[in-house]
Scaffold this motif. Sequence first.
Motif, PDB file in Angstrom:
ATOM      1  N   PRO A 173      44.922  47.675  48.762  1.00 11.13           N
ATOM      2  CA  PRO A 173      43.910  48.556  48.165  1.00 11.13           C
ATOM      3  C   PRO A 173      42.532  47.894  48.172  1.00 11.13           C
ATOM      4  O   PRO A 173      42.358  46.809  47.639  1.00 11.13           O
ATOM      5  CB  PRO A 173      44.415  48.750  46.727  1.00 11.13           C
ATOM      6  N   LEU A 174      41.562  48.549  48.756  1.00 10.79           N
ATOM      7  CA  LEU A 174      40.228  47.966  48.846  1.00 10.79           C
ATOM      8  C   LEU A 174      39.590  47.720  47.482  1.00 10.79           C
ATOM      9  O   LEU A 174      38.936  46.686  47.288  1.00 10.79           O
ATOM     10  CB  LEU A 174      39.326  48.846  49.713  1.00 10.79           C
ATOM     11  N   PRO A 175      39.762  48.611  46.486  1.00 11.82           N
ATOM     12  CA  PRO A 175      39.152  48.316  45.182  1.00 11.82           C
ATOM     13  C   PRO A 175      39.657  46.999  44.586  1.00 11.82           C
ATOM     14  O   PRO A 175      38.896  46.301  43.908  1.00 11.82           O
ATOM     15  CB  PRO A 175      39.586  49.508  44.316  1.00 11.82           C
ATOM     16  N   TYR A 176      40.911  46.643  44.860  1.00 13.41           N
ATOM     17  CA  TYR A 176      41.462  45.406  44.310  1.00 13.41           C
ATOM     18  C   TYR A 176      40.750  44.183  44.876  1.00 13.41           C
ATOM     19  O   TYR A 176      40.614  43.160  44.196  1.00 13.41           O
ATOM     20  CB  TYR A 176      42.957  45.322  44.613  1.00 13.41           C
ATOM     21  N   LEU A 177      40.278  44.266  46.109  1.00  9.02           N
ATOM     22  CA  LEU A 177      39.581  43.141  46.725  1.00  9.02           C
ATOM     23  C   LEU A 177      38.206  42.919  46.102  1.00  9.02           C
ATOM     24  O   LEU A 177      37.614  41.854  46.280  1.00  9.02           O
ATOM     25  CB  LEU A 177      39.446  43.372  48.236  1.00  9.02           C
ATOM     26  N   PHE A 178      37.716  43.912  45.378  1.00  6.31           N
ATOM     27  CA  PHE A 178      36.418  43.818  44.705  1.00  6.31           C
ATOM     28  C   PHE A 178      36.589  43.682  43.184  1.00  6.31           C
ATOM     29  O   PHE A 178      35.671  43.970  42.433  1.00  6.31           O
ATOM     30  CB  PHE A 178      35.576  45.058  45.008  1.00  6.31           C
ATOM     31  N   ARG A 179      37.739  43.214  42.749  1.00  5.97           N
ATOM     32  CA  ARG A 179      38.053  43.148  41.322  1.00  5.97           C
ATOM     33  C   ARG A 179      37.155  42.150  40.591  1.00  5.97           C
ATOM     34  O   ARG A 179      36.701  41.162  41.163  1.00  5.97           O
ATOM     35  CB  ARG A 179      39.520  42.777  41.108  1.00  5.97           C
ATOM     36  N   PHE A 180      36.983  42.405  39.318  1.00  9.80           N
ATOM     37  CA  PHE A 180      36.254  41.501  38.437  1.00  9.80           C
ATOM     38  C   PHE A 180      37.246  40.615  37.696  1.00  9.80           C
ATOM     39  O   PHE A 180      38.461  40.828  37.745  1.00  9.80           O
ATOM     40  CB  PHE A 180      35.373  42.293  37.468  1.00  9.80           C
ATOM     41  N   TYR A 181      36.730  39.638  36.988  1.00 13.51           N
ATOM     42  CA  TYR A 181      37.574  38.629  36.349  1.00 13.51           C
ATOM     43  C   TYR A 181      38.647  39.243  35.449  1.00 13.51           C
ATOM     44  O   TYR A 181      39.812  38.833  35.494  1.00 13.51           O
ATOM     45  CB  TYR A 181      36.703  37.668  35.539  1.00 13.51           C
ATOM     46  N   ASP A 182      38.285  40.243  34.651  1.00  8.99           N
ATOM     47  CA  ASP A 182      39.251  40.811  33.708  1.00  8.99           C
ATOM     48  C   ASP A 182      40.353  41.602  34.408  1.00  8.99           C
ATOM     49  O   ASP A 182      41.358  41.961  33.787  1.00  8.99           O
ATOM     50  CB  ASP A 182      38.546  41.679  32.662  1.00  8.99           C
ATOM     51  N   GLY A 241      36.854  36.513  51.312  1.00  4.86           N
ATOM     52  CA  GLY A 241      37.009  37.966  51.305  1.00  4.86           C
ATOM     53  C   GLY A 241      35.768  38.673  50.817  1.00  4.86           C
ATOM     54  O   GLY A 241      34.660  38.443  51.301  1.00  4.86           O
ATOM     55  N   ALA A 242      35.948  39.545  49.826  1.00  3.33           N
ATOM     56  CA  ALA A 242      34.809  40.281  49.273  1.00  3.33           C
ATOM     57  C   ALA A 242      34.026  39.450  48.260  1.00  3.33           C
ATOM     58  O   ALA A 242      33.001  39.898  47.747  1.00  3.33           O
ATOM     59  CB  ALA A 242      35.290  41.577  48.622  1.00  3.33           C
ATOM     60  N   GLY A 243      34.534  38.259  47.949  1.00  2.00           N
ATOM     61  CA  GLY A 243      33.768  37.325  47.122  1.00  2.00           C
ATOM     62  C   GLY A 243      34.029  37.380  45.629  1.00  2.00           C
ATOM     63  O   GLY A 243      33.252  36.824  44.848  1.00  2.00           O
ATOM     64  N   SER A 244      35.126  37.984  45.203  1.00  7.43           N
ATOM     65  CA  SER A 244      35.373  38.132  43.769  1.00  7.43           C
ATOM     66  C   SER A 244      35.432  36.788  43.040  1.00  7.43           C
ATOM     67  O   SER A 244      34.842  36.630  41.965  1.00  7.43           O
ATOM     68  CB  SER A 244      36.678  38.901  43.532  1.00  7.43           C
ATOM     69  N   HIS A 245      36.136  35.821  43.611  1.00  5.41           N
ATOM     70  CA  HIS A 245      36.244  34.511  42.965  1.00  5.41           C
ATOM     71  C   HIS A 245      34.910  33.765  43.002  1.00  5.41           C
ATOM     72  O   HIS A 245      34.490  33.159  42.019  1.00  5.41           O
ATOM     73  CB  HIS A 245      37.332  33.676  43.639  1.00  5.41           C
ATOM     74  N   SER A 246      34.252  33.820  44.140  1.00  2.99           N
ATOM     75  CA  SER A 246      32.958  33.155  44.289  1.00  2.99           C
ATOM     76  C   SER A 246      31.920  33.721  43.322  1.00  2.99           C
ATOM     77  O   SER A 246      31.134  32.988  42.717  1.00  2.99           O
ATOM     78  CB  SER A 246      32.443  33.297  45.724  1.00  2.99           C
ATOM     79  N   LEU A 247      31.912  35.045  43.168  1.00  2.00           N
ATOM     80  CA  LEU A 247      30.949  35.678  42.277  1.00  2.00           C
ATOM     81  C   LEU A 247      31.156  35.241  40.828  1.00  2.00           C
ATOM     82  O   LEU A 247      30.195  34.971  40.104  1.00  2.00           O
ATOM     83  CB  LEU A 247      31.070  37.203  42.382  1.00  2.00           C
ATOM     84  N   TYR A 248      32.403  35.158  40.422  1.00  4.15           N
ATOM     85  CA  TYR A 248      32.680  34.723  39.051  1.00  4.15           C
ATOM     86  C   TYR A 248      32.183  33.295  38.836  1.00  4.15           C
ATOM     87  O   TYR A 248      31.545  32.995  37.823  1.00  4.15           O
ATOM     88  CB  TYR A 248      34.180  34.804  38.765  1.00  4.15           C
ATOM     89  N   LEU A 249      32.486  32.414  39.784  1.00  2.00           N
ATOM     90  CA  LEU A 249      32.059  31.018  39.655  1.00  2.00           C
ATOM     91  C   LEU A 249      30.541  30.899  39.698  1.00  2.00           C
ATOM     92  O   LEU A 249      29.944  30.087  38.982  1.00  2.00           O
ATOM     93  CB  LEU A 249      32.697  30.176  40.761  1.00  2.00           C
ATOM     94  N   GLU A 250      29.913  31.704  40.543  1.00  2.00           N
ATOM     95  CA  GLU A 250      28.450  31.700  40.603  1.00  2.00           C
ATOM     96  C   GLU A 250      27.857  32.087  39.250  1.00  2.00           C
ATOM     97  O   GLU A 250      26.921  31.456  38.758  1.00  2.00           O
ATOM     98  CB  GLU A 250      27.963  32.677  41.676  1.00  2.00           C
ATOM     99  N   LYS A 269      27.162  38.094  50.943  1.00  2.00           N
ATOM    100  CA  LYS A 269      25.724  37.816  50.890  1.00  2.00           C
ATOM    101  C   LYS A 269      24.993  38.863  50.067  1.00  2.00           C
ATOM    102  O   LYS A 269      24.067  38.555  49.310  1.00  2.00           O
ATOM    103  CB  LYS A 269      25.146  37.759  52.305  1.00  2.00           C
ATOM    104  N   GLU A 270      25.407  40.108  50.196  1.00  2.00           N
ATOM    105  CA  GLU A 270      24.744  41.187  49.467  1.00  2.00           C
ATOM    106  C   GLU A 270      25.168  41.233  48.002  1.00  2.00           C
ATOM    107  O   GLU A 270      24.438  41.760  47.158  1.00  2.00           O
ATOM    108  CB  GLU A 270      25.032  42.525  50.152  1.00  2.00           C
ATOM    109  N   ARG A 271      26.321  40.662  47.688  1.00  2.00           N
ATOM    110  CA  ARG A 271      26.803  40.675  46.303  1.00  2.00           C
ATOM    111  C   ARG A 271      26.322  39.468  45.496  1.00  2.00           C
ATOM    112  O   ARG A 271      26.181  39.561  44.278  1.00  2.00           O
ATOM    113  CB  ARG A 271      28.337  40.713  46.276  1.00  2.00           C
ATOM    114  N   PHE A 272      26.083  38.352  46.169  1.00  2.00           N
ATOM    115  CA  PHE A 272      25.635  37.158  45.458  1.00  2.00           C
ATOM    116  C   PHE A 272      24.297  37.416  44.766  1.00  2.00           C
ATOM    117  O   PHE A 272      23.430  38.114  45.293  1.00  2.00           O
ATOM    118  CB  PHE A 272      25.484  35.984  46.426  1.00  2.00           C
ATOM    119  N   GLN A 273      24.130  36.790  43.596  1.00  2.00           N
ATOM    120  CA  GLN A 273      22.930  37.004  42.786  1.00  2.00           C
ATOM    121  C   GLN A 273      21.937  35.847  42.891  1.00  2.00           C
ATOM    122  O   GLN A 273      20.733  36.052  42.769  1.00  2.00           O
ATOM    123  CB  GLN A 273      23.327  37.197  41.316  1.00  2.00           C
ATOM    124  N   GLN A 274      22.440  34.630  43.100  1.00  2.00           N
ATOM    125  CA  GLN A 274      21.582  33.452  43.111  1.00  2.00           C
ATOM    126  C   GLN A 274      21.136  33.110  44.530  1.00  2.00           C
ATOM    127  O   GLN A 274      21.966  33.047  45.435  1.00  2.00           O
ATOM    128  CB  GLN A 274      22.315  32.264  42.487  1.00  2.00           C
TER     129      GLN A 274
END
Length: 241
Positions: free
Chosen positions: A37-46, A69-78, A98-103
């Motif tokens: 499921p594609l939404p699962y690849l974009f999941r948030f920490y919770d 992947g879609a960067g879910s783990h990287s985004l949380y750590l960032e 690249k488009e999802r990263f904030q920093q």
Amino acid sequence: MDIHSDLYGKALLDFHQGNYTEDISVLSTSMEDDVMPLPYLFRFYDQMPVMEKKALELSHGTVLDIGAGAGSHSLYLEEKGFQVTALDQSAGAVQVIKERFQQPGSKVLHENIWNHKGSYDTLLLLMNGTGIFEKLERVPLCLELLKNLLHKNGQILIDSSDLRFLYEDEEDGGLWVDSSKEYYGEVSFSLHYKGMESEPFDWLYMDYELLQTHATRAGFKIEMVQKGAHYDYLARLTIDG
């Protein structure tokens, strides 16, 4: 059906850009067909399973998220202030991260991990991290290459599952497996999405005892961090001595 070299990246981009109409089908000759499921690849920490949360909790220092992947783990750590590098060999996945990263200082690399050079405190390999080894015969070389990416006090956080339950005879405990395989955890997959098909690729699931044997031979200390309810586990490898 069209053969698409970055079907996975195409699917991630579709979801990220609001063009989500179907999920990725995962086909195998040795396992039941499944859906990613594609939404699962974009999941948030919770929304992450306990084992993934534990791996993120244990991450420290500079982090290399391998197969991001879609960067879910990287985004949380960032968001937690880590210096994180997200790496994936899918061009589409890299564009999404690249488009999802904030920093602005966060790094995203379009690269095969076995060609990568660098040094990190934490190597993160989640969602069956042993899969990148592809075949059992490649494990010694792959562990050595990962070892070369670690700082002296660095760690590898890696998860996998024991597929023994798929092949075990309930009466005598024997295994009914393909004799052409070196190990029952060797699987070949292909992905299908919107009329496209990926090239088949090899993927390795390792039981903990086998990973422990190979890790010890490669000069690692290994510990079982967490054991899941579905034959899965999270392991931590550190350089022995």
